[in-house]
Design a protein around this motif. Structure first.
Motif, PDB file in Angstrom:
ATOM      1  N   GLU A  15       7.008  14.196 -11.685  1.00 29.83           N
ATOM      2  CA  GLU A  15       8.347  13.535 -10.927  1.00 29.83           C
ATOM      3  C   GLU A  15       8.905  14.749  -9.918  1.00 29.83           C
ATOM      4  OE1 GLU A  15      11.483  12.939 -13.398  1.00 29.83           O
ATOM      5  OE2 GLU A  15      12.433  11.203 -12.155  1.00 29.83           O
ATOM      6  N   GLY A  16       9.100  14.280  -8.803  1.00 29.90           N
ATOM      7  CA  GLY A  16       9.679  15.391  -7.787  1.00 29.90           C
ATOM      8  C   GLY A  16       8.621  15.920  -6.821  1.00 29.90           C
ATOM      9  N   THR A  17       7.572  15.742  -7.340  1.00 33.57           N
ATOM     10  CA  THR A  17       6.338  16.220  -6.504  1.00 33.57           C
ATOM     11  C   THR A  17       5.781  15.183  -5.189  1.00 33.57           C
ATOM     12  OG1 THR A  17       4.730  15.574  -8.007  1.00 33.57           O
ATOM     13  CG2 THR A  17       5.719  17.797  -8.200  1.00 33.57           C
ATOM     14  N   PRO A  18       5.257  15.542  -4.386  1.00 36.59           N
ATOM     15  CA  PRO A  18       4.706  14.536  -3.245  1.00 36.59           C
ATOM     16  C   PRO A  18       3.806  13.638  -3.991  1.00 36.59           C
ATOM     17  CG  PRO A  18       4.682  16.915  -2.388  1.00 36.59           C
ATOM     18  CD  PRO A  18       5.033  17.013  -3.796  1.00 36.59           C
ATOM     19  N   VAL A  19       3.518  12.508  -3.264  1.00 32.99           N
ATOM     20  CA  VAL A  19       2.667  11.467  -3.481  1.00 32.99           C
ATOM     21  C   VAL A  19       1.909  11.307  -2.195  1.00 32.99           C
ATOM     22  CG1 VAL A  19       2.218   9.066  -4.444  1.00 32.99           C
ATOM     23  CG2 VAL A  19       4.019  10.361  -5.201  1.00 32.99           C
ATOM     24  N   LEU A  20       0.309  11.272  -2.359  1.00 28.59           N
ATOM     25  CA  LEU A  20      -0.372  10.761  -1.442  1.00 28.59           C
ATOM     26  C   LEU A  20      -1.396   9.925  -1.812  1.00 28.59           C
ATOM     27  CD1 LEU A  20      -1.863  11.163   1.305  1.00 28.59           C
ATOM     28  CD2 LEU A  20      -3.151  13.130   0.185  1.00 28.59           C
ATOM     29  N   LEU A  21      -1.416   8.658  -1.202  1.00 28.95           N
ATOM     30  CA  LEU A  21      -2.285   7.686  -1.535  1.00 28.95           C
ATOM     31  C   LEU A  21      -3.280   7.336  -0.406  1.00 28.95           C
ATOM     32  CD1 LEU A  21      -0.168   4.946  -3.373  1.00 28.95           C
ATOM     33  CD2 LEU A  21      -1.229   7.040  -4.336  1.00 28.95           C
ATOM     34  N   ARG A  22      -4.445   7.527  -0.635  1.00 27.21           N
ATOM     35  CA  ARG A  22      -5.450   7.497   0.614  1.00 27.21           C
ATOM     36  C   ARG A  22      -6.090   6.178   0.847  1.00 27.21           C
ATOM     37  NH1 ARG A  22      -9.617  12.050  -0.269  1.00 27.21           N
ATOM     38  NH2 ARG A  22      -9.698  11.112  -2.317  1.00 27.21           N
ATOM     39  N   CYS A  23      -6.253   5.663   2.159  1.00 24.98           N
ATOM     40  CA  CYS A  23      -6.648   4.700   2.647  1.00 24.98           C
ATOM     41  C   CYS A  23      -7.482   4.731   3.879  1.00 24.98           C
ATOM     42  CB  CYS A  23      -5.467   3.524   2.869  1.00 24.98           C
ATOM     43  SG  CYS A  23      -6.285   2.175   3.287  1.00 24.98           S
ATOM     44  N   ASN A  24      -8.698   4.150   3.984  1.00 25.53           N
ATOM     45  CA  ASN A  24      -9.526   4.166   5.209  1.00 25.53           C
ATOM     46  C   ASN A  24      -9.692   2.736   5.335  1.00 25.53           C
ATOM     47  OD1 ASN A  24      -9.514   7.027   5.188  1.00 25.53           O
ATOM     48  ND2 ASN A  24     -12.018   7.278   4.420  1.00 25.53           N
ATOM     49  N   TYR A  25      -9.864   2.455   6.829  1.00 23.32           N
ATOM     50  CA  TYR A  25     -10.079   1.110   7.172  1.00 23.32           C
ATOM     51  C   TYR A  25     -11.223   0.869   8.207  1.00 23.32           C
ATOM     52  CZ  TYR A  25      -8.173   2.416  11.842  1.00 23.32           C
ATOM     53  OH  TYR A  25      -8.004   3.126  13.112  1.00 23.32           O
TER      54      TYR A  25
END
Lengths: 113, 113
Positions: A15-25
């Motif tokens: 909680e409080g840290t960055p979130v990165l979700l990766r997607c390539n198209y």
């Protein structure tokens, strides 16, 4: 044909840290891309959409995504995770021929207290 | 604003029994309507879509059927349920925008026993 690949099946953050979700198209033309969120036993909620107007797209709940044509990516980020962000996230591309949606496999986000 | 409803929210039915799930949209006219199924570990599968009253297209051959008796009503049916019909059923709508995003209902959890 248009398709998306979500590179992580599961992401765990504090909680409080960055979130990165990766997607390539994959698309032979300028795609329409979306991110949806699904909380357990709920429907999908549209977080944001890319429609070629701007490469940095701001969505609801503090999420944003950046369209990078050179990298064929559309990664979703949030600067500070909240417990309520724990959910499954889908990267989605609109098919050109018939406006149907092609979904990624989903990324499950867990937020640690 | 537009609202999409689905009912029932949950359903437990024995094998061989009939099924009727209903979806209605408020606040718009002539929407494109979609039925999806989300089975555990299998992502979202498009089952049917409709561009108007009485117009139904099936994506995959299966034990289910769909009907659209009114402009904003979409019904998913089965004469005899199979165990494999269990899943989370989602209805979605799309207006005729250029971007193609769909808006999802709250879903129906179907368990076939």
């Amino acid at each position: 044909a248009q398709s998306v690949t979500q590179l992580d099946s599961h992401v765990s953050v504090s909680e409080g840290t960055p979130v990165l979700l990766r997607c390539n198209y994959s698309s032979s033309y300028s795609p329409s891309l979306f991110w949806y969120v699904q909380h357990p036993n709920k429907g999908l909620q549209l977080l944001l959409k890319y429609t070629s107007a701007a490469t940095l797209v701001k969505g609801i709940n503090g999420f944003e995504a950046e369209f990078k044509k050179s990298e064929t990516s559309f990664h979703l980020t949030k600067p500070s995770a909240h417990m309520s962000d724990a959910a499954e996230y889908f990267c989605v591309v609109r098919r050109a021929a018939d406006y149907k949606l092609s979904f990624g496999a989903g990324t499950t986000v867990t937020v640690r207290a | 604003s537009q609202t999409i409803h689905q009912w029932p929210a949950t359903l437990v039915q024995p094998v061989g029994s009939p099924l009727s799930l209903e979806c209605t949209v408020e606040g718009t006219s002539n929407p494109n309507l979609y039925w999806y199924r989300q089975a555990a570990g299998r992502g979202l599968q498009l089952l049917f879509y409709s561009v108007g009253i009485g117009q139904i297209s099936s994506e995959v051959p299966q034990n289910l059927s769909a009907s659209r008796p009114q402009d904003r009503q979409f019904i998913l049916s089965s004469k005899k349920l199979l165990l494999s019909d269990s899943g989370f059923y989602l209805c979605a709508w799309r207006f005729g925008t250029a971007f193609g995003e769909q808006y999802f209902g709250p879903g129906t959890r179907l368990t076939v026993t």
